[in-house]
Structures are given as structure tokens and as C-alpha cells.
Write a protein that holds these residues in place. Structure first.
Motif: not given
Length: 176
Positions: A43-49, A136-137, A141-143, A151-154
Motif C-alpha cells: 500500500f505504501q508503495a502504491l501511494t508513493n508512486l 488512532q493517536v 489503533r491502526t488505520f 467501513g471507510e477506506s484507509i
């Protein structure tokens, strides 16, 4: 250009998937956590293209991301995480969680002022931003957990946290 990077990431990830998983699993020992972390790396790779265009050795980059995420997991496990409700029930309170981050030399009245300002600013957040920020903070909890819960996207949750932090920074800059 983005399509080329996407193809490069997919191709490299598929070629390295087993090795990455073995590396992660050798450190975490949990099959479920290892699979989650492997997905986080992808996911990190995809979000950092756009950033990956400058990366010559994508395989090394993927392993570095995996190593950093493993270190983050260990750090998170060492830190006690407690919900606001639990902390209040156990007599710790959110104030004590914040106090751990303040210099010991800070006078009590200044600590109280900071605490009140932070709580007031958190209360001013929108409901969805406040929910993500606290879960989260504060609770750690993780995203991924939040995404499953809501049910929402990360990406949506990350954006809400980013907006919450920006709001809190702006708000507290004027308060403190």
C-alpha cells in the motif's frame, strides 16, 4: 508515467512477495501480522508512486519500508495503549497520558492550561475527524483496524487525521 511506475511496483512486488513475507514473518512470528504488514508495504508503495520514480533499487526500498514498519510495530507494542474510557475507569485520565509528553519542569498551572486548550481544540473537531484522531493517536489503533470498524477506506481515515492535526496545530498555535 504513473502507469509505468504502477507496472514497475506490481512486477517487483510480485517477484519479491515471498521473500518479503519470509523476512517479515521471521521478525514478527505472527502469520496474520506478517500478512497485514506485507499489505501495508505494498500500500505504501502504491501511494508513493511519484517518489518511487527516483528510486533505483525498488527491492531495497520495499525491504527498508518493511523493516521500518516492523520497528514501528515493536515500538507500538512496548507503549501501553489505553482508551480514554479505560484510562478514566482506571484513574489514569487523558491528562496523565498528555502529561507524559510535557517537560517535567513545567509548572502544574501551565500543564493544566495546555491540557484544557488541547481538550477544547479536540472538542471543536468535526465528529469524524475527532473519532479518527482519538482512536488512532490516543488509543493507538491502526488505520486498518479503523477501516474495518468504520467501513471507510484507509485513505479517507488518513486524510481525516491529517485535517484534524492541521486544525489542532492551527488552533493551538493561537491558544498556547
Amino acid at each position: 508515467m504513473v502507469n509505468e511506475q504502477l507496472h514497475r511496483v506490481r512486477k517487483t512486488f510480485e517477484a519479491e512477495r515471498r521473500g518479503l513475507f519470509a523476512f517479515i514473518h521471521s521478525k514478527l512470528r505472527s502469520l496474520e501480522e506478517s500478512e497485514d504488514l506485507l499489505q501495508d508495504v505494498f500500500f505504501q508503495a502504491l501511494t508513493n508512486l511519484n517518489v518511487l520514480e527516483a528510486v533505483d533499487n525498488l527491492t531495497a526500498w520495499l525491504y527498508t519500508v518493511a523493516k521500518n514498519k516492523i520497528v514501528d510495530r515493536y515500538r507500538r507494542k512496548k507503549l501501553p495503549t489505553m482508551s480514554i474510557e479505560e484510562s478514566l475507569e482506571n484513574g489514569f485520565g487523558f491528562e496523565n497520558l498528555l502529561a507524559q509528553e510535557m517537560p517535567e519542569s513545567m509548572p502544574d498551572e501551565d500543564r493544566e492550561k495546555v491540557f484544557q486548550s488541547i481538550m477544547k481544540a479536540i472538542d471543536e473537531l468535526g465528529d469524524k475527524q475527532r473519532h479518527v484522531f482519538i482512536r488512532q493517536v490516543v488509543e493507538g489503533r491502526t488505520f486498518r483496524e479503523l477501516a474495518q470498524e468504520t467501513g471507510e477506506s484507509i485513505n479517507t481515515l488518513i486524510a481525516r487525521k491529517r485535517y484534524a492535526i492541521q486544525f489542532l496545530r492551527d488552533r493551538l498555535k493561537h491558544e498556547l
